[in-house]
Design a protein around this motif. Sequence first.
Motif, short mmCIF file in Angstrom:
data_model
loop_
_atom_site.label_atom_id
_atom_site.label_comp_id
_atom_site.label_asym_id
_atom_site.label_seq_id
_atom_site.Cartn_x
_atom_site.Cartn_y
_atom_site.Cartn_z
N ALA A 271 0.83 -1.21 0.00
CA ALA A 271 0.00 0.00 0.00
C ALA A 271 0.87 1.26 0.00
CB ALA A 271 -0.94 0.00 1.20
N ILE A 272 1.95 1.25 0.79
CA ILE A 272 2.87 2.39 0.82
C ILE A 272 3.51 2.59 -0.56
CG2 ILE A 272 5.07 3.24 1.74
CD1 ILE A 272 4.29 2.10 4.43
N ASN A 273 3.90 1.47 -1.17
CA ASN A 273 4.51 1.56 -2.49
C ASN A 273 3.51 2.10 -3.53
OD1 ASN A 273 6.89 0.72 -4.29
ND2 ASN A 273 5.17 -0.32 -5.27
N SER A 274 2.24 1.71 -3.38
CA SER A 274 1.22 2.24 -4.28
C SER A 274 1.07 3.74 -4.11
CB SER A 274 -0.12 1.55 -4.01
OG SER A 274 -0.04 0.16 -4.27
N GLY A 275 1.13 4.20 -2.87
CA GLY A 275 1.06 5.63 -2.62
C GLY A 275 2.24 6.39 -3.19
N MET A 276 3.42 5.76 -3.16
CA MET A 276 4.61 6.41 -3.71
C MET A 276 4.55 6.51 -5.23
SD MET A 276 7.77 4.97 -1.44
CE MET A 276 8.87 6.13 -2.24
N GLY A 277 3.79 5.63 -5.86
CA GLY A 277 3.63 5.72 -7.30
C GLY A 277 3.06 7.05 -7.74
N ASN A 278 2.37 7.71 -6.81
CA ASN A 278 1.77 9.02 -7.09
C ASN A 278 2.81 10.10 -7.32
OD1 ASN A 278 -0.76 10.75 -7.03
ND2 ASN A 278 0.45 11.72 -5.42
N THR A 279 3.99 9.95 -6.69
CA THR A 279 5.02 10.98 -6.79
C THR A 279 6.34 10.44 -7.35
OG1 THR A 279 5.44 10.54 -4.43
CG2 THR A 279 4.16 12.50 -4.97
N ALA A 280 6.35 9.22 -7.86
CA ALA A 280 7.58 8.63 -8.38
C ALA A 280 8.19 9.49 -9.48
CB ALA A 280 7.31 7.21 -8.89
N THR A 281 7.34 10.06 -10.34
CA THR A 281 7.85 10.90 -11.42
C THR A 281 8.49 12.17 -10.88
OG1 THR A 281 6.09 10.08 -12.86
CG2 THR A 281 7.21 12.08 -13.54
N LEU A 282 7.85 12.79 -9.89
CA LEU A 282 8.40 14.03 -9.33
C LEU A 282 9.73 13.79 -8.63
CD1 LEU A 282 5.25 15.87 -7.91
CD2 LEU A 282 6.70 16.58 -9.82
N ILE A 283 9.91 12.61 -8.02
CA ILE A 283 11.18 12.29 -7.37
C ILE A 283 12.30 12.34 -8.40
CG2 ILE A 283 12.50 10.53 -6.14
CD1 ILE A 283 9.85 9.53 -4.97
N THR A 284 12.06 11.69 -9.54
CA THR A 284 13.07 11.65 -10.60
C THR A 284 13.31 13.03 -11.19
OG1 THR A 284 12.25 9.44 -11.14
CG2 THR A 284 13.76 10.45 -12.70
N ASN A 285 12.26 13.83 -11.29
CA ASN A 285 12.33 15.12 -11.98
C ASN A 285 12.91 16.25 -11.14
OD1 ASN A 285 11.04 13.73 -13.99
ND2 ASN A 285 9.06 14.72 -13.72
N GLN A 286 13.24 16.00 -9.90
CA GLN A 286 13.67 17.08 -9.02
C GLN A 286 14.79 17.97 -9.57
OE1 GLN A 286 12.48 18.36 -5.84
NE2 GLN A 286 10.86 17.37 -6.99
N PRO A 287 15.82 17.41 -10.20
CA PRO A 287 16.87 18.29 -10.72
C PRO A 287 16.37 19.34 -11.70
CG PRO A 287 17.65 16.02 -10.67
CD PRO A 287 16.19 15.97 -10.35
N ASP A 288 15.33 19.01 -12.48
CA ASP A 288 14.81 19.97 -13.46
C ASP A 288 14.09 21.13 -12.80
OD1 ASP A 288 15.71 18.55 -15.73
OD2 ASP A 288 14.03 17.17 -15.54
N ILE A 289 13.67 20.97 -11.56
CA ILE A 289 13.01 22.04 -10.81
C ILE A 289 14.02 22.73 -9.88
CG2 ILE A 289 11.17 22.58 -9.18
CD1 ILE A 289 10.20 21.69 -11.95
N ALA A 290 14.87 21.94 -9.24
CA ALA A 290 15.79 22.49 -8.25
C ALA A 290 16.90 23.34 -8.87
CB ALA A 290 16.41 21.35 -7.43
N ARG A 291 17.20 23.15 -10.15
CA ARG A 291 18.30 23.89 -10.78
C ARG A 291 18.06 25.39 -10.80
NH1 ARG A 291 18.39 23.24 -17.29
NH2 ARG A 291 20.03 24.79 -16.91
N TRP A 292 16.79 25.83 -10.66
CA TRP A 292 16.46 27.25 -10.72
C TRP A 292 16.47 27.90 -9.34
CZ3 TRP A 292 16.34 28.25 -15.78
CH2 TRP A 292 16.00 27.21 -16.65
N SER A 293 16.93 27.15 -8.32
CA SER A 293 16.91 27.64 -6.94
C SER A 293 17.93 28.76 -6.72
CB SER A 293 17.18 26.49 -5.98
OG SER A 293 17.24 26.95 -4.64
#
Length: 585
Positions: A271-293
């Motif tokens: 169930a926890i893993n299913s919940g993480m599927g909701n944000t799995a893409t955002l975890i991978t994509n973090q560098p594309d957002i964080a680079r503008w910090s």
Amino acid sequence: MGIAKVRQDVDLKRRNLQHAFTSWPAFLEYVRTDDTDLDRHGHPGGKSSWSNEDLDPTPPEKRTWRWWNYCTFYFSVSFGNWTLGSTMIGIGLNWWQSIIVIFLSQFISSVAMLFNSRCASVYHIGYPIVARSVFGMWGSYYYVGARACLAIIWYSVQLYSGASLMANALQAVFGHNYTGIPNHIPASVGITSAGMLAFFLFWCVHFPFCAFRPYQLRKFFWFKAIIMIPATWGLFIFCMANTRGNLGPLQTLNTASGSSSSGWGWFFVYAINSGMGNTATLITNQPDIARWSKTKSGAMYTNLIVNPLAITLSASLGILSTAAINNAWGLQLWNQWDLLTAIMDRYWNSGTRTAVFLCALCWMVSILGTNIAANMIPFGADSSMLFPRYITIPRGQFLVEFLGFAICPWKILKSAETFTTFLAGYGLFMASVVAIMVCDYWVLTKGNVFLGYCYDGSRNNKHYYYTMGWNVQALIAYLAGIALPFPGFVGSLGANVSAAATDLGHLGWMLSFTVSFTVYWVLCLVWPTQNQKAIKEMELRWEQMSGEEIYAEDGTLIRETGREVVVVDDDEKNFTREHIGDLKA
């Protein structure tokens, strides 16, 4: 004088555009991106292009995101998770178990996002360049290309979801004049003429946003965060008031009998893993957002607080609202667009139609923002690395806009249930990628990235060429990470697998991350990469290579300044060559 200059510029651009269509070479020359100083000096004598404006580190004036911008960004992306709670109940949890699982899964996701944000926040580079430094100059093409393909599909699926809300808005405004549009599309296609109109209009809404880079979208995410509050709470209040808060049995949403696993422990982790599927893409994509910090930590700790709370709250409101309506009206609803349709069917009056229109409009903005952050921006970044000579982030975003329409998501969702299951489980592949990037940066290289070497694909690249351009240790760890849960993942697509394989598949993201992290760490301890050996020999401290100055492959000093990343004057270049010699000695 000013008007004459504008007319002259417009006329020049018009003539250049006309010339571009006179021949294929003329068109390629027209769309070709400008070489950057990092590209010119990053691979001396090489003919390939390894950079453009969007692959270079983000210069200071474009680092416009502060910690409060990340708060609104994460809130705007997270607070629209209305259906996550229903998903948890659908797999067999009760209401309080669902809330606990959602919070835990999102907290774990936020911790992963925190660690995956650091490299980009410090060196101001996106996912493609981070991938080069970890997986190799040529190996990175696989990991970037795989994410780009996934982004196309998810972008299209999100377009289709938003089209359902557009249909709500059109029905609220035009009533039967919309729902009564004659259908001229065969039933086998999976969409009606009215549905195609809604899809096209929502597709058009995305179009202007394709022209913007992330640093230009801060105000949009502020707007998205603000309007989602009344939309979500308003729908919740209506459901509670209409049903007098009578929730009934909260398992009324349950369409599954629970887990087929042998014990509660396996099911809880599933169930926890299913919940993480909701944000799995955002975890991978973090560098594309964080680079503008603007700062090194602005993108890190904000999501750790905002993301779990926002998702848990919105999912909880979704659970209570849908349960109340299902109990009172005898329905089986799980998403907001079906709920809005049911409300209009039951209360067809001007007040209800106005409220539904405004609510649907707000939810459309929510899906629009999520699609931009999770799919449009990543594809733009990935395509700019795959074809740096011709594609920038905005061009890549326009490209995914057309590809999202071209793959016909209504056809996919109608005829391939296993394909949507594949999309949901694809996170286990990206978990291994994140694990290796986090391990390499935080544990093995002490946070040191040699930016000048991230733009040289030749054998002379002593840091990131690795073995024929591939980091073999990372490849082994990647394969090990997906090997254990993969049989269970295949079983979820319909294949007959053992109960043990199913249980391992339920561990999904967490198992892939843990195995890849551990294997890569141990493997590099006994068999370090050439880059890790160099860092050890140079006795570099934590993030010692960070800063505004970059040493290119040919010894040129390149500085991140203003809105550009440019070569400094000759005196400083000569000083830099001497400094590099001292550092190597």
